[in-house]
Design a protein around this motif. Structure first.
Motif, PDB file in Angstrom:
ATOM      1  N   SER A 221       0.848  -1.198   0.000  1.00 34.45           N
ATOM      2  CA  SER A 221       0.000   0.000   0.000  1.00 34.45           C
ATOM      3  C   SER A 221       0.874   1.235   0.000  1.00 34.45           C
ATOM      4  CB  SER A 221      -0.895   0.037   1.247  1.00 34.45           C
ATOM      5  OG  SER A 221      -1.788  -1.064   1.225  1.00 34.45           O
ATOM      6  N   ILE A 222       0.595   2.186  -0.918  1.00 31.47           N
ATOM      7  CA  ILE A 222       1.400   3.397  -1.058  1.00 31.47           C
ATOM      8  C   ILE A 222       0.482   4.599  -0.995  1.00 31.47           C
ATOM      9  CG2 ILE A 222       2.954   4.709  -2.529  1.00 31.47           C
ATOM     10  CD1 ILE A 222       3.864   2.086  -3.726  1.00 31.47           C
ATOM     11  N   PHE A 223       0.761   5.530  -0.080  1.00 32.20           N
ATOM     12  CA  PHE A 223      -0.027   6.753   0.039  1.00 32.20           C
ATOM     13  C   PHE A 223       0.924   7.933   0.148  1.00 32.20           C
ATOM     14  CE2 PHE A 223      -2.329   3.290   2.007  1.00 32.20           C
ATOM     15  CZ  PHE A 223      -3.543   3.344   1.346  1.00 32.20           C
ATOM     16  N   ILE A 224       0.556   9.058  -0.484  1.00 33.04           N
ATOM     17  CA  ILE A 224       1.357  10.271  -0.407  1.00 33.04           C
ATOM     18  C   ILE A 224       0.573  11.308   0.372  1.00 33.04           C
ATOM     19  CG2 ILE A 224       2.477  12.110  -1.705  1.00 33.04           C
ATOM     20  CD1 ILE A 224       2.842  10.192  -3.968  1.00 33.04           C
ATOM     21  N   THR A 225       1.174  11.926   1.369  1.00 29.68           N
ATOM     22  CA  THR A 225       0.513  12.941   2.181  1.00 29.68           C
ATOM     23  C   THR A 225       0.968  14.311   1.727  1.00 29.68           C
ATOM     24  OG1 THR A 225       0.482  11.452   4.061  1.00 29.68           O
ATOM     25  CG2 THR A 225       0.146  13.785   4.509  1.00 29.68           C
ATOM     26  N   ILE A 226       0.003  15.168   1.341  1.00 28.05           N
ATOM     27  CA  ILE A 226       0.309  16.524   0.883  1.00 28.05           C
ATOM     28  C   ILE A 226      -0.624  17.483   1.593  1.00 28.05           C
ATOM     29  CG2 ILE A 226       0.493  18.049  -1.082  1.00 28.05           C
ATOM     30  CD1 ILE A 226       0.752  15.662  -2.854  1.00 28.05           C
ATOM     31  N   GLY A 227      -0.134  18.322   2.450  1.00 31.96           N
ATOM     32  CA  GLY A 227      -0.952  19.344   3.089  1.00 31.96           C
ATOM     33  C   GLY A 227      -2.039  18.732   3.948  1.00 31.96           C
ATOM     34  N   GLU A 228      -3.205  19.422   3.989  1.00 30.02           N
ATOM     35  CA  GLU A 228      -4.302  18.989   4.821  1.00 30.02           C
ATOM     36  C   GLU A 228      -5.209  18.030   4.057  1.00 30.02           C
ATOM     37  OE1 GLU A 228      -6.365  22.386   6.193  1.00 30.02           O
ATOM     38  OE2 GLU A 228      -4.682  23.130   7.378  1.00 30.02           O
ATOM     39  N   MET A 229      -5.803  17.070   4.797  1.00 31.65           N
ATOM     40  CA  MET A 229      -6.765  16.152   4.205  1.00 31.65           C
ATOM     41  C   MET A 229      -8.073  16.886   3.971  1.00 31.65           C
ATOM     42  SD  MET A 229      -7.516  13.051   3.210  1.00 31.65           S
ATOM     43  CE  MET A 229      -6.337  11.949   3.958  1.00 31.65           C
TER      44      MET A 229
ATOM     45  N   GLU B 130      12.747  10.853  -0.170  1.00 34.32           N
ATOM     46  CA  GLU B 130      12.226   9.666  -0.814  1.00 34.32           C
ATOM     47  C   GLU B 130      11.101   9.047   0.011  1.00 34.32           C
ATOM     48  OE1 GLU B 130      15.279   6.726  -1.055  1.00 34.32           O
ATOM     49  OE2 GLU B 130      16.007   7.096   0.966  1.00 34.32           O
ATOM     50  N   PHE B 131      10.319   8.153  -0.621  1.00 27.84           N
ATOM     51  CA  PHE B 131       9.256   7.435   0.072  1.00 27.84           C
ATOM     52  C   PHE B 131       9.875   6.536   1.158  1.00 27.84           C
ATOM     53  CE2 PHE B 131       7.013   8.276  -3.891  1.00 27.84           C
ATOM     54  CZ  PHE B 131       5.752   8.613  -3.411  1.00 27.84           C
ATOM     55  N   LYS B 132       9.244   6.524   2.317  1.00 27.02           N
ATOM     56  CA  LYS B 132       9.643   5.587   3.369  1.00 27.02           C
ATOM     57  C   LYS B 132       8.399   5.066   4.069  1.00 27.02           C
ATOM     58  CE  LYS B 132      14.275   7.413   4.403  1.00 27.02           C
ATOM     59  NZ  LYS B 132      15.169   7.938   5.460  1.00 27.02           N
ATOM     60  N   ASN B 133       8.533   3.824   4.596  1.00 27.34           N
ATOM     61  CA  ASN B 133       7.417   3.296   5.376  1.00 27.34           C
ATOM     62  C   ASN B 133       7.632   3.626   6.849  1.00 27.34           C
ATOM     63  OD1 ASN B 133       9.310   1.460   6.373  1.00 27.34           O
ATOM     64  ND2 ASN B 133       8.534  -0.270   5.161  1.00 27.34           N
ATOM     65  N   SER B 134       6.778   3.091   7.733  1.00 32.97           N
ATOM     66  CA  SER B 134       6.840   3.437   9.152  1.00 32.97           C
ATOM     67  C   SER B 134       8.128   2.952   9.819  1.00 32.97           C
ATOM     68  CB  SER B 134       5.623   2.859   9.875  1.00 32.97           C
ATOM     69  OG  SER B 134       5.575   1.444   9.690  1.00 32.97           O
ATOM     70  N   ASN B 135       8.809   1.997   9.186  1.00 35.10           N
ATOM     71  CA  ASN B 135      10.076   1.489   9.734  1.00 35.10           C
ATOM     72  C   ASN B 135      11.285   2.189   9.129  1.00 35.10           C
ATOM     73  OD1 ASN B 135       8.787  -0.441  11.407  1.00 35.10           O
ATOM     74  ND2 ASN B 135       8.555  -1.822   9.636  1.00 35.10           N
ATOM     75  N   GLY B 136      11.042   3.190   8.322  1.00 36.37           N
ATOM     76  CA  GLY B 136      12.143   3.935   7.716  1.00 36.37           C
ATOM     77  C   GLY B 136      12.731   3.281   6.484  1.00 36.37           C
ATOM     78  N   VAL B 137      12.067   2.207   5.968  1.00 39.94           N
ATOM     79  CA  VAL B 137      12.580   1.519   4.786  1.00 39.94           C
ATOM     80  C   VAL B 137      12.194   2.323   3.547  1.00 39.94           C
ATOM     81  CG1 VAL B 137      12.478  -0.600   3.416  1.00 39.94           C
ATOM     82  CG2 VAL B 137      12.402  -0.704   5.924  1.00 39.94           C
ATOM     83  N   PRO B 138      13.151   2.664   2.694  1.00 39.82           N
ATOM     84  CA  PRO B 138      12.819   3.434   1.481  1.00 39.82           C
ATOM     85  C   PRO B 138      12.124   2.573   0.432  1.00 39.82           C
ATOM     86  CG  PRO B 138      15.148   2.908   1.512  1.00 39.82           C
ATOM     87  CD  PRO B 138      14.611   2.442   2.838  1.00 39.82           C
ATOM     88  N   LEU B 139      11.330   3.222  -0.389  1.00 43.03           N
ATOM     89  CA  LEU B 139      10.622   2.559  -1.472  1.00 43.03           C
ATOM     90  C   LEU B 139      11.509   2.504  -2.715  1.00 43.03           C
ATOM     91  CD1 LEU B 139       7.868   1.492  -2.670  1.00 43.03           C
ATOM     92  CD2 LEU B 139       7.493   3.857  -3.403  1.00 43.03           C
ATOM     93  N   SER B 140      11.465   1.368  -3.372  1.00 39.54           N
ATOM     94  CA  SER B 140      12.189   1.248  -4.635  1.00 39.54           C
ATOM     95  C   SER B 140      11.323   1.837  -5.742  1.00 39.54           C
ATOM     96  CB  SER B 140      12.492  -0.230  -4.931  1.00 39.54           C
ATOM     97  OG  SER B 140      13.142  -0.346  -6.183  1.00 39.54           O
TER      98      SER B 140
ATOM     99  N   LEU C 211      10.281  -5.049  -3.449  1.00 41.62           N
ATOM    100  CA  LEU C 211       9.507  -4.135  -2.608  1.00 41.62           C
ATOM    101  C   LEU C 211       9.245  -4.767  -1.243  1.00 41.62           C
ATOM    102  CD1 LEU C 211       6.870  -2.845  -5.173  1.00 41.62           C
ATOM    103  CD2 LEU C 211       9.078  -1.836  -4.568  1.00 41.62           C
ATOM    104  N   THR C 212       9.433  -3.974  -0.227  1.00 42.55           N
ATOM    105  CA  THR C 212       9.123  -4.422   1.125  1.00 42.55           C
ATOM    106  C   THR C 212       7.705  -3.997   1.469  1.00 42.55           C
ATOM    107  OG1 THR C 212      11.428  -4.166   1.789  1.00 42.55           O
ATOM    108  CG2 THR C 212       9.776  -4.255   3.554  1.00 42.55           C
ATOM    109  N   PRO C 213       6.849  -4.918   1.948  1.00 40.56           N
ATOM    110  CA  PRO C 213       5.455  -4.551   2.244  1.00 40.56           C
ATOM    111  C   PRO C 213       5.386  -3.416   3.269  1.00 40.56           C
ATOM    112  CG  PRO C 213       5.719  -6.930   2.228  1.00 40.56           C
ATOM    113  CD  PRO C 213       7.107  -6.359   2.152  1.00 40.56           C
ATOM    114  N   GLY C 214       4.390  -2.581   3.125  1.00 40.11           N
ATOM    115  CA  GLY C 214       4.203  -1.476   4.061  1.00 40.11           C
ATOM    116  C   GLY C 214       3.452  -0.331   3.421  1.00 40.11           C
TER     117      GLY C 214
END
Length: 640
Positions: A4-12, A563-573, A623-626
């Motif tokens: 699952s990949i989500f990008i957070t930009i500003g306010e929801m 770069e993209f990272k998950n909650s464990n700090g793992v970067p996205l390829s 890809l590492t799940p997250g």
């Protein structure tokens, strides 16, 4: 394994609950795959159960080669969403060609797992369709928690076109509310009864005033504006037949805040009534209350005039002239589960007319001395903070009427506007001789001059010079000065001409949405991922309201700092790319130009189709799940 990949930009930006009645129709001669679920029930806009708010059309006629679009809208109850907010719907369409004896899944490649279904009609015949919606916990990865089934939709595919001859338009709600609330209806669905029933061309929906409301041209879903603009909008259905002939029909929908102003003669009673359809009222099952308030004219008081009842109307008994310009409004409170919801109507004015009055003519004019954008005698456009706006009013008494005795002159002015000077009959008067009164925290402000006296056949000349302040949003104000007296034995009220004042912030207002790329398979390699449908056109990524009076060119840039990272700090390829007509630029660490405006033209809202704009490229590495996120920086820069 899913990623699952989500990008957070500003306010929801929260999506308002759509209050739309489902079209009920049953194909009695077709056996459904599963019994259709109960449609949504609503109380004050709250969904009490899961179900459909917009069913697929029960019967549709078309011709071979004409692509067809079946539209649905469904959801869970408000309480269910509060308990499991991260559950995601999964859609599946089923079809039958033997009146429901046998049902098969519509393949994924044919859009069978989408909310709406696009049908390519290749040969004549009859097909029956039914949709299921199944919600799963944990963003679609968990167990099923709810399921519903639509009514059966039957599509008749003909060899030849059939012309429409007549259209009758109707709406589920002919009154929509124009101020944001979780429990007030601000949307409805328009439907059309077409003669003959087996017409084959599409209905195209439109409105005559896009400032009051917006309608989806395919679905007929009508949404009121949320800026407090009131009026009547015409909803139009149009069919262009295959032979080029055009058939249309229409109906009117009122847009407002819930209450209408009332005018009554002194000593006669009148009644304020809640307009529109506020929801389904279940007095035994729902905890709600209704309170009516009054603000007497010329005061700041907020008086509770009726509480403890569940009445959507309030009767004003025998008002007098002293009650002229009193304001009334209603508050509705309801509790559902652990949440409390509230709706406050607009403030409606009580106008009380006197029985006896002198013969007065009030001639009034207004001018913006700072800025002129196609201004007329009755309309001033693009008024902004700091502008000098002057008013010139002449109170003229007919010689055949009575005298003006102990009168009061009242001039509405905007917000925190400052009064620079007041001149009466050529002489400036001291600040102690007039008063600026702020109602509702400055949202309604008037200049008041008391103790005005004038003999019949004479006149009073008034000039008021103001400096505009307090414009924090685009707004329209109707200015109508008046002269009145509250003496019961000699009461009167005379109004001048209505002047429309259009205020602008003179700034570029913008709102940026979050972007999501949904779920990606963990074994994905060297693939370009588009955004989810809700962030593709016709939906915008950045909503822009360009209210600058002088529109200089503006360039819009975007860049990704990290770069993209998950909650464990793992970067996205993977990385973001900005695509435009098959060409792309890397966004990571780069300042990429997205768009720009031209001289004297507004900057438009920004959105892309699924093949353009910000797309996610997955590299060759594993890809590492997250759940991955990052932040984009948007910049708006003036062009030189």
């Amino acid at each position: 394994m899913m990623l699952s990949i989500f990008i957070t930009i500003g306010e929801m930006i929260n999506k308002n609950i759509q209050v739309i009645e489902a079209a009920q129709s049953v194909n009695m001669d077709v056996k459904p795959k599963e019994e259709p679920s109960e449609d949504v029930k609503k109380f004050l806009g709250i969904w009490l159960n899961r179900g459909y708010s917009l069913q697929p059309a029960a019967t549709t006629y078309t011709v071979v080669g004409h692509n067809l679009h079946l539209v649905t809208n469904s959801g869970r109850s408000t309480l269910g969403m509060a308990v499991s907010p991260f559950a995601s719907p999964k859609y599946q369409w089923y079809k039958s060609t033997d009146k429901g004896k046998n049902w098969t899944e519509v393949p994924k490649n044919d859009g069978g797992n989408k909310e709406d279904l696009y049908i390519s009609t290749k040969k004549a015949g009859e097909v029956h369709l039914q949709q299921s919606v199944n919600w799963h916990n944990f963003g679609g990865l968990g167990y099923s928690i709810a399921e519903i089934w639509s009514q059966v939709a039957t599509v008749y595919i003909k060899d030849k076109d059939k012309n429409a001859e007549k259209i009758e338009v109707s709406v589920n709600d002919n009154y929509l509310y124009n101020n944001p609330s979780e429990i007030a209806i601000n949307s409805t669905v328009a439907t059309a009864k077409v003669t003959p029933e087996d017409y084959t061309e599409d209905i195209v929906w439109s409105v005559d005033d896009g400032q009051l409301a917006y309608i989806d041209k395919e679905t007929g879903i009508l949404r009121a504006n949320s800026r407090g603009m009131s009026g009547v909008v015409k909803v139009i259905a149009t069919i262009i037949n295959a032979d080029g002939s055009v058939v249309s029909g229409s109906t009117d929908v009122t847009i407002g805040g819930g209450l209408e102003d009332k005018m009554v003669k002194s000593g006669e009673s009148t009644q304020f009534e809640m307009q529109g359809h506020i929801g389904q009222w279940y007095s035994k099952d729902n905890d709600y209350s209704v309170r009516w308030y009054r603000q007497p004219a010329g005061t700041h008081k907020r008086e509770l005039v009726e509480g403890g009842k569940r009445e959507l109307s309030y009767k004003v008994h025998e008002p007098r002239m002293k009650n002229d310009n009193d304001l009334y409004w209603m508050e509705i409170n309801t509790r559902f589960g652990r949440e409390t919801y509230e709706y406050i109507t607009n403030k409606a004015k009580l106008n009380v007319l006197p029985a006896d009055k002198p013969d007065i003519t009030l001639n009034n004019s207004v001018m913006n001395e700072t800025f002129n954008n196609n201004n007329t005698d009755d309309i001033l456009n693009d008024i902004a903070n700091g502008d000098i706006v002057s008013y010139h009013d002449e109170i003229k008494l007919d010689s055949e009427g009575g005298d003006l005795r102990n009168g009061t002159y009242t001039l509405p002015i905007y917000g925190d506007t400052e009064v620079d000077s007041v001149v009466v009959n050529g002489e400036a008067i001291d600040e102690s001789q007039y008063e600026v009164i702020n109602y509702f925290g400055g949202q309604s402000t008037v200049l008041s001059i008391t103790n005005l006296n004038c003999l019949a056949g004479d006149k009073i000349d008034l000039k008021v010079r103001t400096r505009v302040d307090g414009v924090y949003m685009n707004d329209t104000m109707i200015v109508q000065p008046y002269v009145y007296s509250n003496e019961e034995d000699n009461s009167y009220r005379y109004r001048g001409n209505r002047k429309t004042m259009n205020y602008v912030t003179n700034v570029l207002q913008k709102s940026v949405r979050d972007i999501s790329y949904g779920s990606v398979m963990a074994y994905t390699r060297d693939e370009l991922i588009s955004r989810t449908d809700d962030t593709n056109q016709p939906n915008d990524i950045i909503s822009v309201d360009d209210q600058r009076r002088i529109k200089k060119p503006i360039k819009v840039f975007v860049n990704q700092e990290k770069e993209f990272k998950n909650s464990n700090g793992v970067p996205l390829s993977g990385c973001l790319r900005f695509y435009e007509n098959s060409k792309y630029s890397e966004v990571m660490g780069n300042k990429v130009k997205v768009t720009e405006s031209k001289e004297n033209e507004p900057l438009n809202s920004i959105g892309w189709d699924k093949n353009n704009g910000l797309l996610l490229h997955i590299h060759d590495a594993g890809l590492t799940p997250g759940t991955y996120s990052t932040t984009l920086n948007w910049s708006f820069e003036n062009s030189i």
